[in-house]
Design an enzyme around this catalytic site. Structure first.
Site, PDB file in Angstrom:
ATOM      1  N   LYS A   1      12.024  40.649  -0.575  1.00 57.02           N
ATOM      2  CA  LYS A   1      12.799  40.968   0.633  1.00 57.02           C
ATOM      3  C   LYS A   1      13.685  39.778   1.020  1.00 57.02           C
ATOM      4  O   LYS A   1      14.841  39.956   1.399  1.00 57.02           O
ATOM      5  CB  LYS A   1      11.853  41.340   1.782  1.00 57.02           C
ATOM      6  CG  LYS A   1      11.198  42.705   1.579  1.00 57.02           C
ATOM      7  CD  LYS A   1      10.008  42.925   2.505  1.00 57.02           C
ATOM      8  CE  LYS A   1       9.249  44.183   2.124  1.00 57.02           C
ATOM      9  NZ  LYS A   1       7.965  44.324   2.831  1.00 57.02           N
TER      10      LYS A   1
ATOM     11  N   ASP B   1      10.897  47.395  10.295  1.00 62.02           N
ATOM     12  CA  ASP B   1      10.212  48.391   9.455  1.00 62.02           C
ATOM     13  C   ASP B   1      10.217  49.785  10.081  1.00 62.02           C
ATOM     14  O   ASP B   1       9.851  50.754   9.430  1.00 62.02           O
ATOM     15  CB  ASP B   1       8.750  47.964   9.252  1.00 62.02           C
ATOM     16  CG  ASP B   1       8.557  47.241   7.935  1.00 62.02           C
ATOM     17  OD1 ASP B   1       9.315  47.525   6.986  1.00 62.02           O
ATOM     18  OD2 ASP B   1       7.644  46.404   7.852  1.00 62.02           O
TER      19      ASP B   1
ATOM     20  N   GLN C   1       4.440  41.432   7.452  1.00 55.95           N
ATOM     21  CA  GLN C   1       3.962  41.965   6.170  1.00 55.95           C
ATOM     22  C   GLN C   1       2.502  42.404   6.311  1.00 55.95           C
ATOM     23  O   GLN C   1       1.652  41.644   6.748  1.00 55.95           O
ATOM     24  CB  GLN C   1       4.111  40.895   5.073  1.00 55.95           C
ATOM     25  CG  GLN C   1       3.770  41.391   3.680  1.00 55.95           C
ATOM     26  CD  GLN C   1       4.713  42.467   3.170  1.00 55.95           C
ATOM     27  OE1 GLN C   1       5.922  42.376   3.303  1.00 55.95           O
ATOM     28  NE2 GLN C   1       4.157  43.529   2.605  1.00 55.95           N
TER      29      GLN C   1
END
Ligand code: NAP
Length: 283
Positions: free
Chosen positions: A54, A121, A98
């Site tokens: 990412k 997200d 994460q």
């Protein structure tokens, strides 16, 4: 093989090219880069790879990244304080926590501290609620990628039968809502569905997100269907989807490969979310 392959790598490259342009326009307009803060707690090997990918994707597409790598025994309060700080940092447009988190940290509690405007997200209750109500917001990246892949076939979604196998909050449910929003007639299947093939055989669009290697075989698929394989099952170091590619590709009209399908699109849609969040914060 009858099916046309939906190439996630090529499609992701197109999305990223547009994101890069938008990110550069943002820089010219506002005098700073858009920014993503990525927080990783602990030393989960898979998470480390995801985070690295990412961050690299950000760097390649004119997005600044801020990387926080915290030890496994980080106290919950310390993580909360970091998130509060990032929420008010004007250089940070998106915050990505994460997952999974170590067992001593409550995932739900930690996520609830992220500002919904910086929810890169699209996992937060506010954004999930916005999706359900049809309001604008930041949407989960994998479902956004799935929808782009379906649209890339050029086939109409309106009025079609769609079946989603899997009902997780991050893939199955948001994907079903997005398909509903595009006027598909949507059926959701899960582990308690009796013989999901009774449904999947009628699907013009079949999305499989169960996390079970080779769950869907050619005899469970309608001829000409669009089949999106979300599954990522690692066996002996090799990646497999939830769809038995060879038998399904003989029947389907379109199919996504694993690897090289939904995975690259998820990262591309994350980048898109950051620029969307940055732009929305300026309005
Ligand atoms: P999850 O939270 O474990 O959910 C799996 C869903 O599949 C559940 O709803 C479960 O039903 C259902 N299910 C499991 N076995 C089934 C069966 N035999 N028949 C029918 N339904 C079944 O997983 P997830 O997070 O949604 O992820 C699903 C897969 O996608 C995983 O392989 C994951 O690694 C992959 N994934 C890929 C990406 C990407 O970027 N490519 C992103 C996210 C996830 P119940 O609800 O009844 O338990």
């Amino acid at each position: 093989m009858k099916a046309q392959i939906i190439d996630g790598v090529a499609l992701a490259a197109k999305v990223k090219a547009q994101v890069k342009k938008d990110a550069e326009n943002f820089l010219h307009q506002f005098g700073r880069k858009t920014g993503l803060a990525v927080i990783l707690v602990g030393d989960n090997a898979a998470s480390q790879i995801y985070v690295r990918n990412k961050i690299r994707a950000c760097e390649e597409n004119s997005i600044q990244s801020f990387h926080f790598c915290l030890p496994e025994n980080t106290p919950e309060q310390q993580l909360i304080e970091l998130i509060i700080r990032l929420n008010s940092d004007p250089n940070v447009d998106g915050i990505l926590m994460q997952l999974p988190l170590p067992a001593h940290i409550s995932q739900a509690k930690i996520l609830s501290y992220i500002s919904p405007q910086k929810d890169a997200d699209g996992f937060l209750a506010v954004n999930a609620g916005n999706l359900m109500l049809g309001y604008p917001g930041l949407n989960a990246c994998t479902p956004c990628g799935i929808i782009e892949m379906i649209k890339s076939t050029g086939q109409a979604v309106d009025g079609k039968q769609a079946v989603v196998i899997g009902r997780s909050n991050i893939v199955g449910k948001p994907t079903a809502l997005m398909l509903l929003d595009l006027n598909a007639t949507v059926t959701m299947c899960h582990s308690r569905t009796h013989n999901f093939a009774n449904f999947s055989r009628h699907a013009d669009i079949l999305v499989v997100a169960a996390g079970r290697k080779g769950l869907v075989t050619g005899d469970m698929v309608k001829a000409g269907a669009i089949v999106i394989d979300v599954g990522m099952n690692r066996v002996d170091g090799k990646l497999y989807g939830d769809v038995d590619f060879d038998s399904v590709a003989d029947v389907a009209g379109y199919i996504t490969p694993v690897p090289g399908g939904v995975g690259p699109m998820t990262v591309a849609m994350l980048l898109k979310n950051i620029v969307t969040a940055a732009t929305a914060l300026k309005l």
